[in-house]
Design an enzyme around this catalytic site. Structure first.
Site, mmCIF file in Angstrom:
data_model
loop_
_atom_site.group_PDB
_atom_site.id
_atom_site.type_symbol
_atom_site.label_atom_id
_atom_site.label_comp_id
_atom_site.label_asym_id
_atom_site.label_seq_id
_atom_site.Cartn_x
_atom_site.Cartn_y
_atom_site.Cartn_z
ATOM 1 N N LYS A 196 0.857 -1.184 0.000
ATOM 2 C CA LYS A 196 0.000 0.000 0.000
ATOM 3 C C LYS A 196 0.892 1.233 0.000
ATOM 4 O O LYS A 196 1.706 1.417 0.901
ATOM 5 C CB LYS A 196 -0.923 0.002 1.224
ATOM 6 N N LYS A 249 -2.234 -1.523 -3.823
ATOM 7 C CA LYS A 249 -3.102 -0.346 -3.735
ATOM 8 C C LYS A 249 -2.263 0.906 -3.809
ATOM 9 O O LYS A 249 -1.232 0.956 -3.135
ATOM 10 C CB LYS A 249 -3.834 -0.401 -2.381
#
Ligand code: PBG
Length: 324
Positions: A196, A249
């Site tokens: 992330k 992400k």
């Protein structure tokens, strides 16, 4: 060689194109993020996410039934916490009667087979808007991981199928996994936000939950977007600690990372098409600069082509309507 080989033969019309198409999407590919608020009869549009809403529990019920009839079988829950319940310890996150816990039960009540994934992070509960406990401007790692483990147990007790830690503290997957095992939740899954990045594309989400950091940014825990090998290290660590599903992400600017993670590991890989990606397509479509449905479909197919097994997307409902 040319002209014996003419690649355009396989593109002559839609029938042949569909016959040789390498990638298709179905409702089975999607995880639907949902924002939940306190109250009754509330369906609030998020200003920076047109046609996306926060639901109170009664309307969440209706939304869940609708998703199920569309063939969508997994949701990812986020809650918007009132300011007066925010602190620096995640107290409200552990409240057995908290909004997340009630939301999980609501979904399972109306639709027992709907898979419930829950966001595990402190930012919606944090007076500082950070994903961990703050001390002297530092986000504490190990202390935060302990709270995330307690939070995960609370979600499992309420009926969550998967907990989804989105915080990026080191070692939290192991801490959560051990806690779940100790408490007997041996079948509760962990979908880890493994790679992330500290991204500017999360802006609209922070509007949706009123969770923007009050000071500084998230760069001491989320990854530097200039890095590639680090994504492999992060993902490997999470798998070794017990993650069942890993995630990359944001989505579109990180398709290279998605492909590398997919090639490297043999666990299911999720991708998150984040709020800013959604907002960009919506805004350009509103201006008439991009075709909404075409860009939405193209972006989704691109995730699957790049290796995604699961796509978390605010477009899930629209896509399924479009392809059905
Ligand atoms: C926070 C969290 C964020 C998102 C999911 N969980 C934002 C952040 O890290 O600041 C972003 C999702 C999106 O932008 O759609 N734990």
């Amino acid at each position: 060689m040319y002209p014996l080989i003419r690649n355009r033969r396989l593109r002559t019309n839609e029938s042949i194109r569909s016959l040789v198409r390498e990638t298709t999407i179905t409702p089975n590919d999607f995880l639907v993020p949902l924002f939940v608020v306190e109250g009754k009869g509330i369906q609030q549009e998020i200003a920076s996410m047109p046609n996306y809403y926060r639901f109170s529990l009664d309307l969440l019920e209706k939304e869940i039934k609708l998703l199920w009839t569309l063939g969508l079988k997994a949701v990812l829950l986020f809650v918007k916490v009132p300011d007066n319940l925010k602190d620096n310890a995640g107290t409200e996150a552990l409240n057995p009667d908290g909004l997340m816990q009630r939301a999980i039960k609501t979904v399972k009540n109306v639709c027992p087979d709907m898979l419930v994934f829950t966001d595990v992070a402190l930012d919606p509960y944090s007076a500082y808007g950070h994903d961990g406990i703050v001390e002297n401007g530092i986000i504490l790692n190990d202390e935060t991981a302990e709270v995330l483990a307690e939070m995960s147990i609370a979600h499992a007790q309420a009926g969550a199928d998967f907990v989804a830690p989105s915080d990026m503290m080191d070692g939290r997957i192991g801490t959560i996994r051990e806690a779940l095992e100790d408490e007997g939740f041996i079948d509760t899954g962990i979908m880890s936000y493994s790679a992330k990045y500290a991204s500017a594309f999360y802006g609209p989400f922070r509007d949706a939950l009123d969770s923007a950091p009050g000071f500084g940014d998230k760069k001491t825990y989320q990854m530097d977007y200039a890095n590639r090998f680090e994504a492999i290290r992060e993902t490997e660590m999470d798998i070794n600690e017990g993650a069942d599903i890993v995630m990359v992400k944001p989505g579109m600017p990180y398709l290279d990372i998605l492909r590398e993670v997919k090639n490297e590991f043999d666990v299911p890989v999720a991708v998150y098409q984040v709020s800013g990606e959604y907002a960009m397509i919506k805004a350009a479509a509103e201006k008439g600069w991009l075709n909404h449905d075409e860009t939405m479909l193209e972006s989704t197919i691109a995730f699957k082509r790049a290796g995604a097994d699961i796509i978390a997307s605010y477009f899930a409902k629209d896509i399924v309507k479009l392809i059905s």
